[in-house]
Design a protein around this motif. Sequence first.
Motif, PDB file in Angstrom:
ATOM      1  N   ALA A   1      11.937   9.388 -12.943  1.00 11.21           N
ATOM      2  CA  ALA A   1      11.354  10.637 -13.442  1.00 11.21           C
ATOM      3  C   ALA A   1      10.070  10.353 -14.213  1.00 11.21           C
ATOM      4  O   ALA A   1       9.069  11.074 -14.070  1.00 11.21           O
ATOM      5  CB  ALA A   1      12.359  11.369 -14.331  1.00 11.21           C
ATOM      6  N   TYR A   2      10.096   9.318 -15.037  1.00 10.62           N
ATOM      7  CA  TYR A   2       8.901   8.950 -15.798  1.00 10.62           C
ATOM      8  C   TYR A   2       7.767   8.496 -14.873  1.00 10.62           C
ATOM      9  O   TYR A   2       6.595   8.778 -15.118  1.00 10.62           O
ATOM     10  CB  TYR A   2       9.217   7.803 -16.757  1.00 10.62           C
ATOM     11  CG  TYR A   2       9.980   8.184 -18.007  1.00 10.62           C
ATOM     12  CD1 TYR A   2      10.174   9.503 -18.383  1.00 10.62           C
ATOM     13  CD2 TYR A   2      10.512   7.199 -18.836  1.00 10.62           C
ATOM     14  CE1 TYR A   2      10.875   9.838 -19.532  1.00 10.62           C
ATOM     15  CE2 TYR A   2      11.212   7.525 -19.989  1.00 10.62           C
ATOM     16  CZ  TYR A   2      11.391   8.845 -20.329  1.00 10.62           C
ATOM     17  OH  TYR A   2      12.075   9.159 -21.475  1.00 10.62           O
ATOM     18  N   LEU A   3       8.121   7.742 -13.838  1.00 12.46           N
ATOM     19  CA  LEU A   3       7.121   7.053 -13.018  1.00 12.46           C
ATOM     20  C   LEU A   3       6.803   7.768 -11.707  1.00 12.46           C
ATOM     21  O   LEU A   3       6.118   7.210 -10.853  1.00 12.46           O
ATOM     22  CB  LEU A   3       7.615   5.628 -12.728  1.00 12.46           C
ATOM     23  CG  LEU A   3       7.821   4.754 -13.971  1.00 12.46           C
ATOM     24  CD1 LEU A   3       8.588   3.492 -13.623  1.00 12.46           C
ATOM     25  CD2 LEU A   3       6.487   4.396 -14.608  1.00 12.46           C
ATOM     26  N   LYS A   4       7.326   8.986 -11.538  1.00  9.75           N
ATOM     27  CA  LYS A   4       7.037   9.797 -10.350  1.00  9.75           C
ATOM     28  C   LYS A   4       7.479   9.098  -9.065  1.00  9.75           C
ATOM     29  O   LYS A   4       6.698   8.907  -8.134  1.00  9.75           O
ATOM     30  CB  LYS A   4       5.541  10.129 -10.278  1.00  9.75           C
ATOM     31  CG  LYS A   4       4.974  10.778 -11.525  1.00  9.75           C
ATOM     32  CD  LYS A   4       5.638  12.110 -11.829  1.00  9.75           C
ATOM     33  CE  LYS A   4       5.012  12.780 -13.047  1.00  9.75           C
ATOM     34  NZ  LYS A   4       5.710  14.027 -13.435  1.00  9.75           N
TER      35      LYS A   4
ATOM     36  N   ARG B   1       0.813  -1.216   0.000  1.00  8.30           N
ATOM     37  CA  ARG B   1       0.000   0.000   0.000  1.00  8.30           C
ATOM     38  C   ARG B   1       0.852   1.275   0.000  1.00  8.30           C
ATOM     39  O   ARG B   1       0.479   2.292   0.581  1.00  8.30           O
ATOM     40  CB  ARG B   1      -0.950   0.009   1.206  1.00  8.30           C
ATOM     41  CG  ARG B   1      -1.914  -1.171   1.253  1.00  8.30           C
ATOM     42  CD  ARG B   1      -2.903  -1.124   0.102  1.00  8.30           C
ATOM     43  NE  ARG B   1      -3.892  -2.182   0.199  1.00  8.30           N
ATOM     44  CZ  ARG B   1      -3.830  -3.365  -0.421  1.00  8.30           C
ATOM     45  NH1 ARG B   1      -2.762  -3.624  -1.193  1.00  8.30           N
ATOM     46  NH2 ARG B   1      -4.773  -4.254  -0.306  1.00  8.30           N
ATOM     47  N   ILE B   2       1.985   1.233  -0.674  1.00  4.63           N
ATOM     48  CA  ILE B   2       2.862   2.403  -0.762  1.00  4.63           C
ATOM     49  C   ILE B   2       2.410   3.270  -1.935  1.00  4.63           C
ATOM     50  O   ILE B   2       2.377   2.817  -3.080  1.00  4.63           O
ATOM     51  CB  ILE B   2       4.328   1.980  -0.935  1.00  4.63           C
ATOM     52  CG1 ILE B   2       4.820   1.249   0.315  1.00  4.63           C
ATOM     53  CG2 ILE B   2       5.214   3.185  -1.230  1.00  4.63           C
ATOM     54  CD1 ILE B   2       6.227   0.688   0.202  1.00  4.63           C
ATOM     55  N   THR B   3       2.066   4.520  -1.643  1.00  7.38           N
ATOM     56  CA  THR B   3       1.586   5.434  -2.683  1.00  7.38           C
ATOM     57  C   THR B   3       2.576   6.550  -3.015  1.00  7.38           C
ATOM     58  O   THR B   3       2.370   7.294  -3.972  1.00  7.38           O
ATOM     59  CB  THR B   3       0.251   6.076  -2.243  1.00  7.38           C
ATOM     60  OG1 THR B   3       0.439   6.747  -0.996  1.00  7.38           O
ATOM     61  CG2 THR B   3      -0.834   5.005  -2.091  1.00  7.38           C
ATOM     62  N   GLU B   4       3.630   6.692  -2.211  1.00  9.56           N
ATOM     63  CA  GLU B   4       4.681   7.675  -2.489  1.00  9.56           C
ATOM     64  C   GLU B   4       6.020   6.935  -2.514  1.00  9.56           C
ATOM     65  O   GLU B   4       6.847   7.081  -1.608  1.00  9.56           O
ATOM     66  CB  GLU B   4       4.679   8.786  -1.436  1.00  9.56           C
ATOM     67  CG  GLU B   4       3.400   9.605  -1.435  1.00  9.56           C
ATOM     68  CD  GLU B   4       3.462  10.765  -0.448  1.00  9.56           C
ATOM     69  OE1 GLU B   4       4.530  10.979   0.154  1.00  9.56           O
ATOM     70  OE2 GLU B   4       2.443  11.462  -0.285  1.00  9.56           O
ATOM     71  N   PRO B   5       6.253   6.150  -3.566  1.00  4.06           N
ATOM     72  CA  PRO B   5       7.409   5.239  -3.587  1.00  4.06           C
ATOM     73  C   PRO B   5       8.744   5.947  -3.696  1.00  4.06           C
ATOM     74  O   PRO B   5       8.857   7.031  -4.290  1.00  4.06           O
ATOM     75  CB  PRO B   5       7.142   4.380  -4.828  1.00  4.06           C
ATOM     76  CG  PRO B   5       6.294   5.250  -5.708  1.00  4.06           C
ATOM     77  CD  PRO B   5       5.435   6.048  -4.783  1.00  4.06           C
TER      78      PRO B   5
END
Length: 546
Positions: free
Chosen positions: A235-238, A214-218
């Motif tokens: 960079a592409y995947l935030k 449940r990690i939303t800020e990896p």
Amino acid sequence: MDSRHGALSTRTYEAFKTVLFFYVLLTQSVKVQRHLRARGIATSIREFYTWIARHVIMLALRLPSAQHKVRTEMDKAKLDIEDKLVPKGADVARHLALPEKGQTPEWITAEMDKMDNEMGLANTWKNGKLSGAVYHGGDDMEKVIVAAYAKYCVSNPLHPDVFPAVRKMEAEIVAMTLRLFNNPDGAGTMTSGGTESIIMSVKTHRDWARAVKRITEPEIIIPSSAHAAFDKGAAYLKIKVHSVPVDPLTRKVDLQAVKRAINPNTIMLVGSTVNFPDGNQDDIEGLGKLATKYKIGLHVDCCLGSFIVPYLEKAGLADGSNGKYKLSPFDFRVPGVTAISCDTHKYGFAPKGSSVIMYRDAELRRFQYYVNPDWSGGVYASPSLSGSRPGALIAGTWAAMQYMGSDGYLESCRSIVTCARAIADTIVASVPELYILGSPPASVVAFGSQDPKVNVLEVGDKMAKRGWHLNALAGPAAVHIACTRLTVDRVDAFIADLKDSVREAKLQPEGKGTMVALYGLGNSSAVGPAMVGQLATAFLDTLYKA
């Protein structure tokens, strides 16, 4: 009643604002604390200072006089780039529109030969003075690959029912590579190269962490020596990247710094066997222990190690018995390793545009897939970034691996690594102005200057004048050569030219070569990297100038 209701609503609203304020304050404080823990206070202060300095200088550069000077210098640099890449002259044919009538095969071949020779650099890579870039398996191998291309030039693995042989070959390439890295029961896919393999792994671990943890800020943690593809993928995947320093002597990632950077948002660690800048290996076993303890992924980048590092042990070149060049465990036998990337188009001698991304099991690989069951065009599913893919590349890769065989790769490993170590040992023994970065176990050797009178980037520029195409490095300033089959017979020539280049750089420094100018600009000030970025953008623009 209405006034009491209004007062209650006001108090509720104020209470909500207070709770929201403290929630934002708490979450941001946690982020700052994690950032400081990962970067360290000194590094964080330095990064903040650089950020401030860059913005101040950029404001100053907006002044008309400064803008004119920068624009003038940049225009000169752009023209220099164009002069090196774009052929000029009235006799240069430019094909900017389709011909009215199709040309003959003979005309096409002749025109290709003409374009090859327009810059006077046709087939210069065959002289063995190129660092990496071309991993030539020999003229016989070339014929094998071309034959495979011809047979499957229109094939597309997006349609496995139409091209079943290509599907079978791709599955076998993955299976052979998995076995080479000691995970025959694992899973993987082919990609277009190391960058795509790495981006796919970053995406896979991101989606796995989102679904399972449940990690939303990896966040990912990489050594400063890791390939730029990890930054590109992030960079592409935030995804936030923590870049951890490497030991200045061993060139291995600092495990204590990695441990400090791990937090509940960490999805993946990264290690290299071997890294691109200086050809050294990270402590994969140490990283594996951390990945196991914190239940996160560990990607081992073997794109450059390719079909060299799996054969070092068999070739008797891995034990470090001479006190140098030891290769430590790095593949799926190491607990905690969840993914490995390997470029078949490097020391596998497959055609350019082929790589394999491997996972410990098929369950993890599923997070790489893209599936859209609701598309109006029907169910869409693809294993990697590309939809349609060139089946000819897969056929060429399969043919190359079959042609080489394990014995062929073993002998290739032995000759290339022996060549690299001969270069490293000779530099240590007879070029006192230089030193070798770390103890590189495979095919890459990087050297820096330990003589204050010698700028190693100047040495690189002097080598370029002698026809050598080497790679300049930053942090520390260094130059590297990635040895290939073509380098094996050029060791003596390389050392002789290197000694002459060092002597010239010491006695007659010019400070005008490409390496000195570009990397000197990058380190000149806080805005140096931005200026280099503009030049890099100009370079990319030039690639599409017809």
